[in-house]
Design a protein around this motif. Structure first.
Motif: not given
Length: 156
Positions: A26-53
């Motif tokens: 989705i990031r390649v098709n969303s300029p706003i996500y790419e601009f604001l969140l290009n350096d977000v680190d998604v580091y954990h996920a399990e069914e039903g939740s995830f964490s990023a910083k």
């Protein structure tokens, strides 16, 4: 003779891999996500939740030097979709309702912890909750914003 051991390669959980795959798509098709969140680190996920910083950068601020409300709303939208992705869905739907409560602020250099929760993923609707917290120097967190996001799922 000293013996060295190397740690085994870190395995990525299936929910985390699913979230990363959806995010990369989705990031390649969303300029706003790419601009604001290009350096977000998604580091954990399990069914039903995830964490990023993410570290707050000047582009995340309003004219008064605090975290911009649009940034928190964008994160709520983004994280709601990725929370749904933890449940194995490729298509994370379209927004039907989004709500953000602004509780505190953050400044350049602060680290934000983003947590997304898929509260219920039904046949046509998914309900998510998002928290954005600032990590303090003492290791505690301060809640900056809390959101809820409802998405319509067009299942085929």
């Amino acid at each position: 003779m000293a013996q060295t051991t190397s740690a085994p390669p870190t395995e990525v959980s299936q929910p985390l891999q699913q979230v990363l795959n959806v995010w990369n798509r989705i990031r390649v098709n969303s300029p706003i996500y790419e601009f604001l969140l290009n350096d977000v680190d998604v580091y954990h996920a399990e069914e039903g939740s995830f964490s990023a910083k993410i570290e707050v950068a000047p582009k995340h601020l309003n004219s008064k030097g605090g975290l911009h409300g649009v940034f928190s709303a964008c994160v709520t939208d983004w994280a709601g979709g990725l929370a749904i992705a933890t449940c194995g869905l490729e298509s994370t739907g379209v927004s039907t309702n989004i709500n953000v409560s602004y509780l505190s602020s953050a400044a350049v250099g602060d680290w934000l912890e983003i947590k997304g929760y898929a509260n219920k993923v039904g046949r046509n609707l998914a309900f998510t909750t998002i928290t954005i917290s600032k990590l303090t120097r003492s290791g505690d967190t301060t809640l900056v914003a809390q959101g809820s996001h409802t998405k319509y799922l067009a299942r085929r």
